[in-house]
Write an enzyme that holds these catalytic residues in place. Structure first.
Site, PDB file in Angstrom:
ATOM      1  NE  ARG A 109      -2.876   1.287   3.863  1.00  0.00           N
ATOM      2  CZ  ARG A 109      -2.804   0.862   4.777  1.00  0.00           C
ATOM      3  NH1 ARG A 109      -4.666   0.815   5.021  1.00  0.00           N
ATOM      4  NH2 ARG A 109      -2.448   0.961   5.861  1.00  0.00           N
ATOM      5  CB  THR A 113      -1.679   7.200  -2.908  1.00  0.00           C
ATOM      6  OG1 THR A 113      -1.668   6.221  -3.667  1.00  0.00           O
ATOM      7  CG2 THR A 113      -1.158   8.788  -3.266  1.00  0.00           C
ATOM      8  CG  ASP A 205       0.982  -4.342  10.271  1.00  0.00           C
ATOM      9  OD1 ASP A 205       1.600  -5.549   9.774  1.00  0.00           O
ATOM     10  OD2 ASP A 205       1.115  -3.311   9.070  1.00  0.00           O
ATOM     11  CG  ASP A 208       3.954  -4.937  11.721  1.00  0.00           C
ATOM     12  OD1 ASP A 208       4.919  -6.373  10.516  1.00  0.00           O
ATOM     13  OD2 ASP A 208       4.098  -4.040  11.624  1.00  0.00           O
TER      14      ASP A 208
END
Length: 214
Positions: A109, A113, A205, A208
């Site tokens: 990602r 943006t 996350d 992670d």
């Protein structure tokens, strides 16, 4: 339109799925347990999402007699995790369908943006004849999921399902609108995205926490 207007979305209500997602959310849940929970949730979701697999009868010899018994018909299942977090769900699906082929789609990602960028795509052969299940624990903006389905369709994929553990309404609507012909299975629908495009309340996350890299 809102996600509720789409007919291709299934928000799962199984109590075991809900219970295990709560355990995932806990910031004290360690890497090994987190990884196991992701696999278990994927297995439970697969049990529900794959209940329409076609069957055919084959002759089977039991210790007592010969009979006709059902087996899965047609081409084998294709599992396609979105790297890297989607890898955490693969073993759960494989526990249900050990013969499933595995492809990979690599996306990241853009930090500004929040749109997906492809860096890798490798799919099993004869993808047009397979049921393709795309995996990603989190459906946030929906950009990566929609792009992954685009890539599969461009390479001939026709029968596609998407599975995630948690989703934001924004991402769910985006994916359903972009691909109304696919089935979308969601373990839990969360409240919203924050300004950094993270799911709230979310679970942090996923990549992670699965791989212990934070």
């Amino acid at each position: 339109m809102k996600y509720k207007d789409y007919q291709n979305i299934e928000i799962m209500e199984h109590p075991l799925i809900k219970h295990k997602i709560t355990m995932l959310r806990n910031k004290e849940t360690k890497t090994a347990e987190f990884r196991s929970l992701v696999e278990e949730i994927a297995m439970l979701e697969a049990f529900l999402a794959l209940q329409d697999l076609p069957l055919r009868d084959v002759e089977t010899e039991t210790p007592i007699e010969t009979c006709m018994s059902p087996v899965i018909d047609g081409k084998k299942l294709a599992i396609v995790p979105i790297l890297r977090a989607g890898l955490g769900m693969v073993n759960g699906i494989h526990a249900m369908v050990p013969t499933a082929k595995v492809g990979h789609i690599g996306l990241y990602r853009d930090p500004e943006t929040h749109e997906p960028r492809e860096y890798y795509c490798k799919l099993p052969e004869n993808i047009n004849d397979r049921l393709v299940v795309v995996l990603d624990p989190m459906l946030a903006t929906g950009g990566s999921a929609a792009a992954a389905v685009d890539f599969i369709k461009e390479r001939g994929g026709k029968h596609i399902k998407f599975m995630c553990i948690i989703a934001a309404p924004e991402g769910l609507e985006r994916l359903a609108k972009a691909h109304p012909d696919i089935e979308i299975y969601v373990g839990n629908l969360d409240r919203c995205l924050n300004e950094q495009a993270y799911i709230c309340p979310g679970l942090g996350d996923a990549g992670d926490r699965i791989f212990g890299t934070k």
